[in-house]
Design an enzyme around this catalytic site. Structure first.
Site, PDB file in Angstrom:
ATOM      1  N   LEU A   1      10.486  14.355 -19.046  1.00 11.62           N
ATOM      2  CA  LEU A   1      10.025  15.610 -18.461  1.00 11.62           C
ATOM      3  C   LEU A   1      11.181  16.292 -17.751  1.00 11.62           C
ATOM      4  O   LEU A   1      12.041  15.627 -17.174  1.00 11.62           O
ATOM      5  CB  LEU A   1       8.941  15.329 -17.412  1.00 11.62           C
TER       6      LEU A   1
ATOM      7  N   CYS B   1      15.321 -14.791  30.541  1.00 13.31           N
ATOM      8  CA  CYS B   1      16.123 -13.867  29.732  1.00 13.31           C
ATOM      9  C   CYS B   1      15.585 -12.452  29.950  1.00 13.31           C
ATOM     10  O   CYS B   1      14.391 -12.206  29.769  1.00 13.31           O
ATOM     11  CB  CYS B   1      16.018 -14.252  28.255  1.00 13.31           C
TER      12      CYS B   1
ATOM     13  N   LYS C   1       2.987  11.724 -10.578  1.00 13.83           N
ATOM     14  CA  LYS C   1       4.045  11.166 -11.419  1.00 13.83           C
ATOM     15  C   LYS C   1       4.224   9.718 -10.962  1.00 13.83           C
ATOM     16  O   LYS C   1       4.785   9.444  -9.897  1.00 13.83           O
ATOM     17  CB  LYS C   1       5.348  11.940 -11.276  1.00 13.83           C
TER      18      LYS C   1
ATOM     19  N   GLU D   1       1.672   4.577 -17.856  1.00 11.31           N
ATOM     20  CA  GLU D   1       2.720   3.981 -17.047  1.00 11.31           C
ATOM     21  C   GLU D   1       2.272   2.602 -16.550  1.00 11.31           C
ATOM     22  O   GLU D   1       1.172   2.463 -16.016  1.00 11.31           O
ATOM     23  CB  GLU D   1       2.973   4.918 -15.857  1.00 11.31           C
TER      24      GLU D   1
ATOM     25  N   ASP E   1     -16.160 -14.572  -7.763  1.00 11.44           N
ATOM     26  CA  ASP E   1     -15.055 -15.258  -8.419  1.00 11.44           C
ATOM     27  C   ASP E   1     -15.467 -16.509  -9.178  1.00 11.44           C
ATOM     28  O   ASP E   1     -15.050 -16.743 -10.304  1.00 11.44           O
ATOM     29  CB  ASP E   1     -14.084 -15.692  -7.332  1.00 11.44           C
TER      30      ASP E   1
ATOM     31  N   CYS F   1      16.165 -17.500  21.573  1.00 14.66           N
ATOM     32  CA  CYS F   1      16.842 -17.694  22.848  1.00 14.66           C
ATOM     33  C   CYS F   1      16.042 -18.742  23.619  1.00 14.66           C
ATOM     34  O   CYS F   1      14.816 -18.675  23.679  1.00 14.66           O
ATOM     35  CB  CYS F   1      16.863 -16.377  23.615  1.00 14.66           C
TER      36      CYS F   1
HETATM   37  S1  IVH Z   1       3.756  12.927 -19.373  1.00 14.16           S
HETATM   38  C1  IVH Z   1       5.764  14.749 -22.941  1.00 14.16           C
HETATM   39  N1  IVH Z   1       2.600  12.244 -17.125  1.00 14.16           N
HETATM   40  O1  IVH Z   1       7.753  10.313 -16.399  1.00 14.16           O
HETATM   41  C2  IVH Z   1       5.546  14.321 -21.547  1.00 14.16           C
HETATM   42  N2  IVH Z   1       4.708  11.279 -17.633  1.00 14.16           N
HETATM   43  O2  IVH Z   1      10.147  11.929 -16.946  1.00 14.16           O
HETATM   44  C3  IVH Z   1       5.420  12.872 -21.436  1.00 14.16           C
HETATM   45  N3  IVH Z   1       5.509   9.701 -15.952  1.00 14.16           N
HETATM   46  O3  IVH Z   1       8.663   8.805 -19.403  1.00 14.16           O
HETATM   47  C4  IVH Z   1       5.224  12.354 -20.091  1.00 14.16           C
HETATM   48  N4  IVH Z   1       3.785   9.852 -14.601  1.00 14.16           N
HETATM   49  O4  IVH Z   1       7.272   7.451 -17.772  1.00 14.16           O
HETATM   50  C5  IVH Z   1       3.670  12.094 -17.912  1.00 14.16           C
HETATM   51  N5  IVH Z   1       1.446  11.715 -15.183  1.00 14.16           N
HETATM   52  C6  IVH Z   1       2.520  11.552 -15.971  1.00 14.16           C
HETATM   53  C7  IVH Z   1       3.572  10.685 -15.648  1.00 14.16           C
HETATM   54  C8  IVH Z   1       4.660  10.579 -16.500  1.00 14.16           C
HETATM   55  C9  IVH Z   1       4.955   9.275 -14.817  1.00 14.16           C
HETATM   56  C10 IVH Z   1       6.840   9.272 -16.446  1.00 14.16           C
HETATM   57  C11 IVH Z   1       6.839   8.781 -17.854  1.00 14.16           C
HETATM   58  C12 IVH Z   1       7.874   9.583 -18.572  1.00 14.16           C
HETATM   59  C13 IVH Z   1       8.666  10.143 -17.456  1.00 14.16           C
HETATM   60  C14 IVH Z   1       9.224  11.485 -17.860  1.00 14.16           C
END
Ligand code: IVH
Length: 690
Positions: free
Chosen positions: A91, A448, A125, A183, A41, A442
């Site tokens: 999606l 207690c 996801k 994301e 650091d 308490c």
């Molecule tokens: S692909 C055309 N991959 O899910 C497809 N989306 O419901 C574009 N998301 O707006 C999305 N993980 O914010 C993709 N591995 C992933 C994802 C992902 C999260 C979110 C993203 C998107 C939403 C769609």
């Protein structure tokens, strides 16, 4: 990384700036993307400061992609609008194997290959918010939120503060234009930390990491965003110019990783529905162990040419789908607010909930921590609340849905705000709330019944006296039948009477007595811990045992003598004195002495060594030794090893996969060592090296 200072004196400022930026970018990449820091650091700070100094003296060298620009510029009045060259879609969802099956069938039919097995790229996801990052000739020029999919908000200044997002791509011939989609999210540990800070300040907490990430990214003042630790994972590309994409999505992701964009290590390529379902299960099992929240798996047809053939329906692609896991959050009703009494008398409000299935278990109650917390969240009986259980975290009430609160009339809620009882719900003794502390207690100590029960359970627990089989149920029975009142009574139990307890056979009674018998003569450290003295945890008990050697010396020690022990401050000393001067406690200790419950050791005052007076905290996996081995080596040189990072920590020893301790140490500016620097410290003559 060390730069050769002598050689660099002669280097012109521009070259030096480049070197420094590369070194800092590299350190950020290792720390934030690979999660394997290498640069201490202090060294990082030195490089950054040097870069700032040179840039201040040579403003012509300043550039928006310099690591110095990540700290957050002045506030904006509003966000500019950014049109997405290619819409950012959503999606479709699948919630069952049948829906995944139907998706795969549609894909095969859409490709006119009904009998073939499709290859899919699969990934988590992420539960955050989508952004697009624009790189022009390898430099970050702009970033935007998804917005309505057609245009979003320009949050470039905020995205610059995210260290995992490279400001320059690692590529000697970068494409003319590359739009990376992914994301933004907040790691669970960073979310917990953020909420803890908010709680300490009496401010409102965030409901979940997603909301915290969204709230942080949409701050008009990037300096606020800079203080929230956000992370980013890429999952695809948008507009590209001047580069040929590889043939598959998986290869695109590998390419992004090469450019040093963060991509998830959880991604894979599988074949057919069986492959999809297998991945869903494996990822599901890992879900709680991941450092961030996910709400499903995303399946994408791997070949980009096939994706193009399949195209889109409405606002979602036909070539991809999100397969969702059961939620980590659910809404349920608060049926009551109970108050539980803990081992040291702390009163904890607990929400009694209408049973709800969340995070893989049925939750019937959730802690509300303390009175302040209930007030802040304003949880009342009859409220609809969001219950959250992520990872192995205990379920908690994340927030109240005020719009669903039952009302007497349009202004008056049906139920009053919660108030902490002024007497203990278990024994009726007055409740004290100590100035400056959130906890109410308490005042009745071991008189207690609730505290007595918890004290006995703690006394018998594995890390204390380790009395096998003596758990909550049995302790309750022993107390109810008045067979025991204090830990000392355990050593006087009568086999016949124990055997006469409900659901207790002769054999199990004999086992219990054998286990109690076996606990006689436990070492001093365990015994001290077993007494359940407030503020005296396992490590402090060990330190006390080691320092004093025998129980009488500990009991006789005054506050000054107690504070000779490293890490024992006035608060712990006061707790010990209070405990030992209590006549009831003295009596119980005397009885335990006669029962030979503990065995005294020898005082081993710490010898002066190379690390005397230095406190270490260890985290992560070390390359060549276990943490216990490192601990033993540090202690052999007179150093101390503490559990948590605080201002009193002198060094953090960090190995691979170091987590929140590393983050905290960095925040506090505590030097971070790796194994080899520890070895250097242990072997060098002068331990005072900084
Ligand atoms: S692909 C055309 N991959 O899910 C497809 N989306 O419901 C574009 N998301 O707006 C999305 N993980 O914010 C993709 N591995 C992933 C994802 C992902 C999260 C979110 C993203 C998107 C939403 C769609």
């Amino acid at each position: 990384m060390t730069l050769n200072a002598a050689a660099l004196d002669a280097t012109p400022a521009a070259n030096r700036v480049e070197l420094l930026r590369a070194a800092i970018d590299e350190a950020n990449y290792r720390y934030y993307v690979l999660d394997a820091p290498t640069l201490p650091d202090a060294e990082y700070d030195r490089l950054l400061r040097e870069l700032q100094t040179i840039e201040a003296a040579h403003p012509e060298l300043l550039s928006p992609d310099s690591p110095t620009q990540r700290v957050g510029a002045g506030p904006l009045r509003n966000f500019a609008e950014v049109a997405h060259a290619i819409p950012m879609l959503s999606l479709g969802n699948a919630f069952s194997a049948a829906e995944v099956d139907a998706f795969d069938r549609r894909v095969r039919e859409g490709l006119d290959r009904p009998e073939s097995i499709i290859e899919y790229a699969v990934e988590p996801k992420f539960d955050g918010l989508a952004v697009a990052l624009h790189y022009q000739r390898g430099r970050f020029v702009r970033g935007a939120t998804r917005g309505d999919g057609l245009s979003g908000e320009d949050v470039s200044a905020n995205l610059r503060t995210i260290r995992a997002i490279p400001m320059r791509l690692a590529c000697s011939h970068p494409p003319e234009w590359l739009e990376v989609r992914g994301e933004v999210l907040m790691l669970r540990r960073d979310f917990e930390h953020l909420n803890q800070v908010a709680r300490d300040k009496g401010e409102k907490t965030f409901v979940n990491p997603r909301n915290a990430a969204a709230g942080s990214l949409r701050q008009l003042d990037p300096r606020v965003t800079a203080q929230r630790r956000l992370s980013f994972f890429a999952y695809g590309v948008g507009r590209i110019d001047g580069v040929e994409l590889p043939a598959t999505h998986a290869a695109v992701m590998d390419w992004l990783a090469e450019l040093r964009l963060p991509v998830s290590g959880e991604r894979a390529v599988v074949r057919g529905v069986d492959g999809l379902m297998g991945y869903f299960q494996v990822l599901g099992e890992r879900r709680d162990a991941l450092p961030f929240d996910i709400d499903g798996a995303v399946y994408k047809v791997n070949r980009l040419a096939d994706q193009a053939v399949l195209g889109f329906v409405a606002r979602a692609p036909r070539f991809a789908i999100a397969h969702k896991y059961p939620a980590h959050e659910e809404i349920t009703l608060v049926e009551g607010i109970d108050v539980q009494v803990g081992r040291t008398g702390t009163l904890t409000p607990v929400a009694r909930l209408k049973p709800v299935f969340v995070g893989g278990v049925t939750v019937t109650n959730a802690t509300l921590h303390n009175e302040d917390e209930v007030r802040r969240k304003d949880v009342r009986i009859g409220d609809s609340v969001i219950v959250r259980r992520a990872g192995d975290v205990i379920p908690e009430v994340a927030g109240v849905l005020l719009e669903r609160r039952p009302m007497r009339d349009s202004l008056t809620p049906l139920h009053e705000p919660f108030v902490m009882p002024s007497v203990c719900p278990e024994c009726g003794a007055p409740v004290a709330r100590i100035e400056g502390e959130a906890a109410a207690r308490c005042s009745n100590g071991l008189s207690c019944p609730a505290q007595r029960k918890q004290a006995l359970i703690h006394f018998a627990s594995r890390r204390a006296m380790d009395i096998d089989g003596l758990g909550e149920k049995l302790v309750e029975q022993l107390l109810e039948q008045s067979l025991v009142r204090t830990p000392a009574d355990l050593y006087r139990l009568d086999l016949q009477r124990v055997a006469s307890l409900e659901r207790m056979a002769d054999k199990s009674a004999a086992n219990l007595l054998t286990a109690i018998e076996a606990s006689r003569g436990r070492d001093l450290a365990r015994f001290i811990f077993a007494l359940g003295i407030r503020n005296v945890g396992e490590q402090t008990a060990k330190d006390l045992a080691r320092h004093f050697g025998n129980f009488d010396a500990l009991m006789a020690a005054d506050s000054v003598a107690l504070q000779q022990v490293a890490d024992v401050g006035p608060v712990v000393a006061e707790s010990l004195r209070t405990f030992f001067t209590e006549p009831h406690n003295q009596q119980v200790i005397e009885q335990l002495r006669q029962a030979h419950a503990w065995r005294d050791g020898e005082a081993r005052p710490v010898q002066a060594g190379r690390l005397t007076g230095k406190t270490f905290v260890l985290t992560g996996t070390l390359p060549n030794m276990t943490r216990d081995q490192a601990k033993a080596m540090i202690e052999a040189e007179g150093g101390k090893v503490a559990g948590g990072v605080s201002r009193k920590t002198d060094f953090l020893l960090a190995g691979e996969e170091a987590g929140s301790k590393l983050t905290k140490a960095r925040e506090l500016g505590i030097p971070v060592l790796d194994e080899s620097s520890l070895m250097a410290l242990l072997t060098e003559n002068d331990a005072s090296r900084e």
